[in-house]
Design a protein around this motif. Structure first.
Motif, PDB file in Angstrom:
ATOM      1  N   ASP A 138      36.890  53.602  33.082  1.00  0.00           N
ATOM      2  CA  ASP A 138      36.435  53.687  34.475  1.00  0.00           C
ATOM      3  C   ASP A 138      37.587  53.448  35.451  1.00  0.00           C
ATOM      4  OD1 ASP A 138      33.875  54.245  33.655  1.00  0.00           O
ATOM      5  OD2 ASP A 138      33.148  52.188  33.862  1.00  0.00           O
ATOM      6  N   LEU A 139      38.454  52.481  35.129  1.00  0.00           N
ATOM      7  CA  LEU A 139      39.626  52.215  35.979  1.00  0.00           C
ATOM      8  C   LEU A 139      40.577  53.406  35.975  1.00  0.00           C
ATOM      9  CD1 LEU A 139      40.364  48.504  35.008  1.00  0.00           C
ATOM     10  CD2 LEU A 139      39.526  49.332  37.231  1.00  0.00           C
ATOM     11  N   LEU A 140      40.785  53.994  34.792  1.00  0.00           N
ATOM     12  CA  LEU A 140      41.660  55.160  34.705  1.00  0.00           C
ATOM     13  C   LEU A 140      41.091  56.338  35.480  1.00  0.00           C
ATOM     14  CD1 LEU A 140      44.179  56.459  33.378  1.00  0.00           C
ATOM     15  CD2 LEU A 140      42.700  57.089  31.445  1.00  0.00           C
ATOM     16  N   CYS A 141      39.785  56.550  35.358  1.00  0.00           N
ATOM     17  CA  CYS A 141      39.133  57.647  36.070  1.00  0.00           C
ATOM     18  C   CYS A 141      39.216  57.437  37.585  1.00  0.00           C
ATOM     19  CB  CYS A 141      37.680  57.755  35.611  1.00  0.00           C
ATOM     20  SG  CYS A 141      36.798  59.178  36.253  1.00  0.00           S
ATOM     21  N   ALA A 142      39.004  56.191  38.026  1.00  0.00           N
ATOM     22  CA  ALA A 142      39.085  55.899  39.456  1.00  0.00           C
ATOM     23  C   ALA A 142      40.497  56.160  39.982  1.00  0.00           C
ATOM     24  CB  ALA A 142      38.676  54.450  39.708  1.00  0.00           C
ATOM     25  N   TYR A 143      41.514  55.793  39.213  1.00  0.00           N
ATOM     26  CA  TYR A 143      42.910  56.045  39.611  1.00  0.00           C
ATOM     27  C   TYR A 143      43.156  57.548  39.721  1.00  0.00           C
ATOM     28  CZ  TYR A 143      48.022  55.753  39.543  1.00  0.00           C
ATOM     29  OH  TYR A 143      49.357  55.866  39.862  1.00  0.00           O
ATOM     30  N   LYS A 144      42.654  58.301  38.762  1.00  0.00           N
ATOM     31  CA  LYS A 144      42.807  59.757  38.755  1.00  0.00           C
ATOM     32  C   LYS A 144      42.200  60.383  40.005  1.00  0.00           C
ATOM     33  CE  LYS A 144      41.248  63.742  35.979  1.00  0.00           C
ATOM     34  NZ  LYS A 144      40.260  64.249  36.952  1.00  0.00           N
ATOM     35  N   VAL A 145      40.971  59.974  40.317  1.00  0.00           N
ATOM     36  CA  VAL A 145      40.275  60.537  41.480  1.00  0.00           C
ATOM     37  C   VAL A 145      40.956  60.112  42.778  1.00  0.00           C
ATOM     38  CG1 VAL A 145      38.108  60.520  42.764  1.00  0.00           C
ATOM     39  CG2 VAL A 145      38.075  60.694  40.255  1.00  0.00           C
ATOM     40  N   ARG A 146      41.350  58.846  42.861  1.00  0.00           N
ATOM     41  CA  ARG A 146      41.956  58.305  44.080  1.00  0.00           C
ATOM     42  C   ARG A 146      43.259  59.020  44.432  1.00  0.00           C
ATOM     43  NH1 ARG A 146      41.623  53.550  42.644  1.00  0.00           N
ATOM     44  NH2 ARG A 146      43.745  53.092  41.949  1.00  0.00           N
ATOM     45  N   HIS A 147      44.003  59.435  43.425  1.00  0.00           N
ATOM     46  CA  HIS A 147      45.287  60.081  43.663  1.00  0.00           C
ATOM     47  C   HIS A 147      45.211  61.601  43.549  1.00  0.00           C
ATOM     48  CE1 HIS A 147      46.539  55.922  42.873  1.00  0.00           C
ATOM     49  NE2 HIS A 147      47.628  56.210  43.567  1.00  0.00           N
ATOM     50  N   GLY A 148      44.017  62.138  43.343  1.00  0.00           N
ATOM     51  CA  GLY A 148      43.845  63.586  43.289  1.00  0.00           C
ATOM     52  C   GLY A 148      44.588  64.246  42.147  1.00  0.00           C
ATOM     53  N   ILE A 149      44.633  63.588  40.983  1.00  0.00           N
ATOM     54  CA  ILE A 149      45.361  64.123  39.830  1.00  0.00           C
ATOM     55  C   ILE A 149      44.390  64.961  38.992  1.00  0.00           C
ATOM     56  CG2 ILE A 149      46.780  63.526  37.831  1.00  0.00           C
ATOM     57  CD1 ILE A 149      47.274  60.802  39.181  1.00  0.00           C
ATOM     58  N   PRO A 150      44.763  66.189  38.626  1.00  0.00           N
ATOM     59  CA  PRO A 150      43.784  67.087  37.995  1.00  0.00           C
ATOM     60  C   PRO A 150      43.393  66.727  36.558  1.00  0.00           C
ATOM     61  CG  PRO A 150      45.942  68.160  38.179  1.00  0.00           C
ATOM     62  CD  PRO A 150      46.030  66.887  38.953  1.00  0.00           C
ATOM     63  N   THR A 151      44.297  66.142  35.768  1.00  0.00           N
ATOM     64  CA  THR A 151      43.980  65.880  34.360  1.00  0.00           C
ATOM     65  C   THR A 151      44.310  64.429  34.000  1.00  0.00           C
ATOM     66  OG1 THR A 151      46.172  66.475  33.499  1.00  0.00           O
ATOM     67  CG2 THR A 151      44.577  68.275  33.787  1.00  0.00           C
ATOM     68  N   PHE A 152      43.704  63.968  32.903  1.00  0.00           N
ATOM     69  CA  PHE A 152      43.990  62.612  32.437  1.00  0.00           C
ATOM     70  C   PHE A 152      45.406  62.504  31.884  1.00  0.00           C
ATOM     71  CE2 PHE A 152      39.322  62.299  32.419  1.00  0.00           C
ATOM     72  CZ  PHE A 152      39.181  61.073  33.055  1.00  0.00           C
ATOM     73  N   GLU A 153      45.924  63.604  31.269  1.00  0.00           N
ATOM     74  CA  GLU A 153      47.294  63.573  30.781  1.00  0.00           C
ATOM     75  C   GLU A 153      48.274  63.324  31.922  1.00  0.00           C
ATOM     76  OE1 GLU A 153      45.092  65.809  29.956  1.00  0.00           O
ATOM     77  OE2 GLU A 153      45.012  65.925  27.747  1.00  0.00           O
ATOM     78  N   GLU A 154      48.083  64.041  33.028  1.00  0.00           N
ATOM     79  CA  GLU A 154      48.971  63.860  34.183  1.00  0.00           C
ATOM     80  C   GLU A 154      48.783  62.475  34.799  1.00  0.00           C
ATOM     81  OE1 GLU A 154      49.087  67.061  37.026  1.00  0.00           O
ATOM     82  OE2 GLU A 154      48.534  68.505  35.488  1.00  0.00           O
ATOM     83  N   THR A 155      47.557  61.958  34.746  1.00  0.00           N
ATOM     84  CA  THR A 155      47.309  60.609  35.266  1.00  0.00           C
ATOM     85  C   THR A 155      48.113  59.576  34.484  1.00  0.00           C
ATOM     86  OG1 THR A 155      45.058  61.242  35.888  1.00  0.00           O
ATOM     87  CG2 THR A 155      45.527  58.885  35.728  1.00  0.00           C
ATOM     88  N   LEU A 156      48.069  59.663  33.150  1.00  0.00           N
ATOM     89  CA  LEU A 156      48.814  58.721  32.328  1.00  0.00           C
ATOM     90  C   LEU A 156      50.315  58.877  32.533  1.00  0.00           C
ATOM     91  CD1 LEU A 156      46.713  58.952  29.049  1.00  0.00           C
ATOM     92  CD2 LEU A 156      46.886  56.975  30.565  1.00  0.00           C
ATOM     93  N   LEU A 157      50.781  60.120  32.634  1.00  0.00           N
ATOM     94  CA  LEU A 157      52.211  60.339  32.857  1.00  0.00           C
ATOM     95  C   LEU A 157      52.661  59.736  34.178  1.00  0.00           C
ATOM     96  CD1 LEU A 157      52.671  64.013  31.584  1.00  0.00           C
ATOM     97  CD2 LEU A 157      53.713  61.948  30.626  1.00  0.00           C
ATOM     98  N   GLN A 158      51.863  59.928  35.214  1.00  0.00           N
ATOM     99  CA  GLN A 158      52.224  59.381  36.522  1.00  0.00           C
ATOM    100  C   GLN A 158      52.244  57.857  36.497  1.00  0.00           C
ATOM    101  OE1 GLN A 158      50.673  61.199  40.165  1.00  0.00           O
ATOM    102  NE2 GLN A 158      50.082  59.174  40.908  1.00  0.00           N
TER     103      GLN A 158
END
Length: 217
Positions: A186-206
């Protein structure tokens, strides 16, 4: 009439390409010393990884610290580990037969066997098989007899590391499976949405890049 005795030999292993889930099929030869037909065997098998029965490269040792600790500790920590237990039915045969031992596998890195297999680059993986169960066979009067197979029966096999990698490439091409606690996801998903990142892979990389930049600043 004597009770049939058996010899078990693992002759090969292959990745099953069209199973419902990732599986490795071991080719098990069963040889009976009895002249009487064997109606069937309910065979239970425990499979262990004999981690101490091979050497490891520096890269493999580094990846295996999660399982066995630092290499300096391996004299105490490098031990055989349980892979799985399963039951198969060996159909009727006379003298000898070859049957499949289908072993379900997982890409869950919380599982010790997955960590071990993923850490190995090449070579062979030493595996031991321990058998017991019940055998149904023809008696002298043509009646059906039942006898037990003890845990004394075993077989060893050196499985090519490429079999496990081929299997995972079939079911998870160019990917790995990561299991997270629900609150962490849920925390990872919230970070992804908050920063407008399209995929979970890119979220983790960022997130990783941000962490590295913070350490080097």
């Amino acid at each position: 009439m004597t009770t049939p005795d058996f010899t078990f030999t693992v002759e090969g292993a292959e990745a099953l390409a069209f199973a419902a889930s990732p599986q490795i099929a071991f080719k098990l030869r069963v040889v009976s010393d009895s002249p009487q037909p064997i109606h069937s065997i309910i065979l239970r098998c425990q499979i262990q990884i004999d981690a101490a029965r091979r050497t490891y490269s520096a890269a493999e040792r580094a990846r295996l610290t999660d399982l066995f600790g630092q290499p300096a500790q391996w004299g105490e920590t490098l031990r055989s580990m349980l892979w799985t237990s399963l039951t198969v039915v060996v159909p009727s045969f006379e003298s000898s037969t070859v049957t499949d031992l289908p072993v379900p596998c997982t890409f869950d890195f919380n599982i010790g066997a997955t960590k071990y297999f993923a850490a190995i680059d090449d070579g062979e993986l030493p595996v031991s098989f321990y058998f017991n169960g019940s055998v149904f066979y023809a008696g002298d009067d043509a009646g059906l007899q039942v006898a037990q197979i003890s845990w004394e029966k075993e077989a060893s096999y050196r499985m090519p590391a490429g079999v496990w990698r081929q299997m995972m490439d079939l079911y998870y091409p160019n990917s790995a499976w990561l299991c997270l606690r629900r609150d962490v996801f849920d925390l990872l998903c919230a970070y992804k949405v908050r920063h407008g990142i399209p995929t979970f892979e890119e979220t983790l990389l960022q997130m990783l890049e941000t962490k590295v930049e913070a350490r080097t600043a």
